[in-house]
Design an enzyme around this catalytic site. Sequence first.
Site, PDB file in Angstrom:
ATOM      1  N   LYS A 177      52.605  27.825  34.774  1.00 29.70           N
ATOM      2  CA  LYS A 177      51.358  27.431  34.108  1.00 29.70           C
ATOM      3  C   LYS A 177      51.691  26.711  32.795  1.00 29.70           C
ATOM      4  O   LYS A 177      51.151  25.637  32.525  1.00 29.70           O
ATOM      5  CB  LYS A 177      50.515  28.658  33.805  1.00 29.70           C
ATOM      6  CG  LYS A 177      49.370  28.417  32.831  1.00 29.70           C
ATOM      7  CD  LYS A 177      48.517  29.647  32.582  1.00 29.70           C
ATOM      8  CE  LYS A 177      48.999  30.473  31.446  1.00 29.70           C
ATOM      9  NZ  LYS A 177      48.651  29.982  30.103  1.00 29.70           N
ATOM     10  N   ASN A 178      52.597  27.291  32.009  1.00 33.19           N
ATOM     11  CA  ASN A 178      52.824  26.743  30.664  1.00 33.19           C
ATOM     12  C   ASN A 178      53.723  25.516  30.646  1.00 33.19           C
ATOM     13  O   ASN A 178      53.912  24.928  29.588  1.00 33.19           O
ATOM     14  CB  ASN A 178      53.361  27.841  29.741  1.00 33.19           C
ATOM     15  CG  ASN A 178      52.293  28.901  29.477  1.00 33.19           C
ATOM     16  OD1 ASN A 178      51.116  28.704  29.805  1.00 33.19           O
ATOM     17  ND2 ASN A 178      52.687  30.021  28.931  1.00 33.19           N
ATOM     18  N   CYS A 214      41.036  33.244  20.689  1.00 32.80           N
ATOM     19  CA  CYS A 214      40.807  34.036  21.908  1.00 32.80           C
ATOM     20  C   CYS A 214      41.104  35.487  21.527  1.00 32.80           C
ATOM     21  O   CYS A 214      41.373  35.795  20.372  1.00 32.80           O
ATOM     22  CB  CYS A 214      41.709  33.543  23.032  1.00 32.80           C
ATOM     23  SG  CYS A 214      43.448  33.782  22.682  1.00 32.80           S
ATOM     24  N   ARG A 255      44.475  31.572  16.825  1.00 34.14           N
ATOM     25  CA  ARG A 255      45.023  30.380  17.480  1.00 34.14           C
ATOM     26  C   ARG A 255      44.668  29.081  16.731  1.00 34.14           C
ATOM     27  O   ARG A 255      44.079  28.175  17.267  1.00 34.14           O
ATOM     28  CB  ARG A 255      44.575  30.269  18.939  1.00 34.14           C
ATOM     29  CG  ARG A 255      44.635  31.514  19.775  1.00 34.14           C
ATOM     30  CD  ARG A 255      46.015  31.977  20.163  1.00 34.14           C
ATOM     31  NE  ARG A 255      46.780  31.084  20.978  1.00 34.14           N
ATOM     32  CZ  ARG A 255      46.775  31.074  22.330  1.00 34.14           C
ATOM     33  NH1 ARG A 255      45.978  31.891  22.953  1.00 34.14           N
ATOM     34  NH2 ARG A 255      47.520  30.237  23.010  1.00 34.14           N
ATOM     35  N   ASP A 257      54.494  36.727  25.856  1.00 26.32           N
ATOM     36  CA  ASP A 257      53.686  36.727  27.081  1.00 26.32           C
ATOM     37  C   ASP A 257      54.089  37.828  28.063  1.00 26.32           C
ATOM     38  O   ASP A 257      53.397  38.037  29.054  1.00 26.32           O
ATOM     39  CB  ASP A 257      53.780  35.377  27.791  1.00 26.32           C
ATOM     40  CG  ASP A 257      53.109  34.285  26.990  1.00 26.32           C
ATOM     41  OD1 ASP A 257      53.314  33.095  27.310  1.00 26.32           O
ATOM     42  OD2 ASP A 257      52.393  34.606  26.026  1.00 26.32           O
ATOM     43  N   ARG A 266      43.684  33.205  35.792  1.00 24.59           N
ATOM     44  CA  ARG A 266      43.959  32.010  34.972  1.00 24.59           C
ATOM     45  C   ARG A 266      45.421  31.628  35.058  1.00 24.59           C
ATOM     46  O   ARG A 266      45.792  30.477  34.878  1.00 24.59           O
ATOM     47  CB  ARG A 266      43.600  32.286  33.502  1.00 24.59           C
ATOM     48  CG  ARG A 266      42.139  32.486  33.263  1.00 24.59           C
ATOM     49  CD  ARG A 266      41.819  32.403  31.800  1.00 24.59           C
ATOM     50  NE  ARG A 266      42.342  31.155  31.214  1.00 24.59           N
ATOM     51  CZ  ARG A 266      41.969  30.723  30.023  1.00 24.59           C
ATOM     52  NH1 ARG A 266      41.141  31.428  29.290  1.00 24.59           N
ATOM     53  NH2 ARG A 266      42.447  29.585  29.545  1.00 24.59           N
TER      54      ARG A 266
HETATM   55  C1  EPZ Z   1      51.881  28.687  24.093  1.00 19.83           C
HETATM   56  O1  EPZ Z   1      50.699  28.823  23.322  1.00 19.83           O
HETATM   57  C2  EPZ Z   1      51.593  29.370  25.414  1.00 19.83           C
HETATM   58  N1  EPZ Z   1      50.488  28.697  26.098  1.00 19.83           N
HETATM   59  C3  EPZ Z   1      51.226  30.830  25.171  1.00 19.83           C
HETATM   60  O2  EPZ Z   1      51.040  31.444  26.458  1.00 19.83           O
HETATM   61  C4  EPZ Z   1      52.408  31.506  24.468  1.00 19.83           C
HETATM   62  O3  EPZ Z   1      52.076  32.845  24.179  1.00 19.83           O
HETATM   63  C5  EPZ Z   1      52.723  30.761  23.171  1.00 19.83           C
HETATM   64  O4  EPZ Z   1      52.976  29.360  23.446  1.00 19.83           O
HETATM   65  C6  EPZ Z   1      53.947  31.343  22.468  1.00 19.83           C
HETATM   66  O5  EPZ Z   1      55.059  31.255  23.303  1.00 19.83           O
HETATM   67  C7  EPZ Z   1      50.729  27.539  26.765  1.00 19.83           C
HETATM   68  O6  EPZ Z   1      51.845  27.048  26.791  1.00 19.83           O
HETATM   69  C8  EPZ Z   1      49.566  26.908  27.460  1.00 19.83           C
HETATM   70  P1  EPZ Z   1      52.102  28.485  19.600  1.00 19.83           P
HETATM   71  P2  EPZ Z   1      50.547  27.994  21.927  1.00 19.83           P
HETATM   72  O7  EPZ Z   1      51.495  27.235  19.105  1.00 19.83           O
HETATM   73  O8  EPZ Z   1      51.151  26.676  22.065  1.00 19.83           O
HETATM   74  C9  EPZ Z   1      50.421  29.967  15.408  1.00 19.83           C
HETATM   75  C10 EPZ Z   1      49.966  32.752  28.084  1.00 19.83           C
HETATM   76  O9  EPZ Z   1      49.696  33.962  28.166  1.00 19.83           O
HETATM   77  N2  EPZ Z   1      49.979  28.567  15.230  1.00 19.83           N
HETATM   78  O10 EPZ Z   1      53.575  28.584  19.751  1.00 19.83           O
HETATM   79  O11 EPZ Z   1      49.137  28.114  21.506  1.00 19.83           O
HETATM   80  C11 EPZ Z   1      49.564  30.682  16.447  1.00 19.83           C
HETATM   81  O12 EPZ Z   1      48.391  31.190  15.857  1.00 19.83           O
HETATM   82  C12 EPZ Z   1      49.756  32.013  26.773  1.00 19.83           C
HETATM   83  O13 EPZ Z   1      50.421  32.055  29.029  1.00 19.83           O
HETATM   84  C13 EPZ Z   1      49.434  28.183  14.011  1.00 19.83           C
HETATM   85  O14 EPZ Z   1      49.327  28.983  13.090  1.00 19.83           O
HETATM   86  O15 EPZ Z   1      51.448  28.912  20.976  1.00 19.83           O
HETATM   87  C14 EPZ Z   1      50.467  31.773  16.925  1.00 19.83           C
HETATM   88  O16 EPZ Z   1      50.396  32.850  16.018  1.00 19.83           O
HETATM   89  C15 EPZ Z   1      49.208  32.906  25.672  1.00 19.83           C
HETATM   90  N3  EPZ Z   1      49.013  26.891  13.860  1.00 19.83           N
HETATM   91  C16 EPZ Z   1      51.850  31.143  16.861  1.00 19.83           C
HETATM   92  O17 EPZ Z   1      51.735  30.014  15.986  1.00 19.83           O
HETATM   93  C17 EPZ Z   1      49.128  25.965  14.875  1.00 19.83           C
HETATM   94  O18 EPZ Z   1      48.737  24.793  14.661  1.00 19.83           O
HETATM   95  C18 EPZ Z   1      52.374  30.693  18.219  1.00 19.83           C
HETATM   96  O19 EPZ Z   1      51.556  29.673  18.659  1.00 19.83           O
HETATM   97  C19 EPZ Z   1      49.679  26.380  16.107  1.00 19.83           C
HETATM   98  C20 EPZ Z   1      50.105  27.685  16.268  1.00 19.83           C
END
Ligand code: EPZ
Length: 419
Positions: free
Chosen positions: A22-23, A116, A121, A305, A397
């Site tokens: 998915k990711n 969420c 996020r 995850d 999902r």
């Molecule tokens: C990706 O989400 C994955 N989703 C998530 O998987 C996964 O948990 C996450 O990476 C971490 O590995 C997809 O790839 C579709 P991040 P993403 O940006 O890109 C903060 C699942 O269950 N942050 O690395 O949203 C954020 O709040 C899902 O499959 C900011 O502060 O993750 C979080 O605390 C859940 N500002 C941390 O960074 C930003 O602009 C990690 O977020 C972006 C992120």
Amino acid sequence: MSSYLISGGRKLYGHLNVQGSKNAVLPIIAASLLYEGVTVIRGCPDILDVWYMVEILTSIGCDIVWKEDELRIDASEIAFEHLSRECVGKMRSSILLLGAAIGRCRHVVLDYPGGCTIGKRPVDIHLKSLEKMGVHITEQDGVICCEAEGLTGAEIFLPYPSVGATENLMMAAVMADGVTWICNAAKEPEIVDLASFLEKMGVMIFGAGTERIGILGKCHLKHTEYRVMGDRIVAGTYLLAAAGAGGEIELSGVDVQSIRSLLHICETMGCQVRITDRGIGLKSTRRLFSVKDIHTRPFPGFPTDLQPQLMAVLAGARGESEIYEHIFENRFRTAEELGRMGADIQIKNNRAVIRGVERLSGCHVFAKDLRGGASLVIAGLMAEGDTIVENSIFVERGYQDICKDLTQLGADIKVINGK
Ligand code: EPZ
């Protein structure tokens, strides 16, 4: 809303081929917008998040044909009007469309992707980074307006190795003049898969999988046919299911290196892990040992995850375990539902202390998010008696058919339609 009915206490045995990731597929679908023609993506999992992405791309003018695991996307003509709250709210990963779309459409408007259940996020890193490439961004009343006469390559340091922000920048860099360097980039395997896809499309890209990625913009792009990587989180979920329920399973179609951190934890819990020529084997024959000092970290650390799923398994282990969640601020919610099954889990800030119990008891529980739902399914497999996991839609999902997969491994699980 449908639910899962699980009759616990059965061990898992057998072999399974793991679905596409998915990711990995979501950013690759977004990246198909970069090419003004047809892109073919294979190994595409039949999951709700892909349906949502297909819906969004169709709404902006793509012509999409989805046959079995093959997605054919014609992005010759796109008009990226306002991406509604309805679309963005349904799936926050739609923010991944921004990097690809702004390179082609010059004017992109999308509603602010909400948070969420696992956290707020925010997308500040995405937006501030794109501004450094020449995108003019205004935010008003929950709407993000992006304007760009042209994108310019830049050296961008991410304050946090955000997966989504790294992916967005990689895609925007493809359309930029000059070279873009992403420093403190995310190193997840899904980033490497996106880079492999972009390379196949004709992009010159360096350093994917390291903290410094370079992309040469304005390369000649071409028709691409690409097979996405296996889903390491789905694989990890099923390995943890076998660890908790007991038995012996073997998974194919996933890269061992993508879940090394989990395999190490499984061995520490007392499972036998072996790498076979077909993939990864795991054997669990006795009550597991507890594990202290587990920390969720960006790759190659233990993935957030898989944290809820591991929590379910440790709820039945011998002794006291400890998990620290460092990525999302609200990702321990499943502990409450596991507690209703008899688990003894204390949460304090970002630390969970899990005191293993002899046996969980089946009961009526409620999934509140994707990985939390998968965690409750694992707890149901481990528990004595029947468990109903409500809101299976969350699990759908990310899992193509968790019932079919676990049934193939010997579990007694079925979908029951709610009221
Ligand atoms: C990706 O989400 C994955 N989703 C998530 O998987 C996964 O948990 C996450 O990476 C971490 O590995 C997809 O790839 C579709 P991040 P993403 O940006 O890109 C903060 C699942 O269950 N942050 O690395 O949203 C954020 O709040 C899902 O499959 C900011 O502060 O993750 C979080 O605390 C859940 N500002 C941390 O960074 C930003 O602009 C990690 O977020 C972006 C992120």
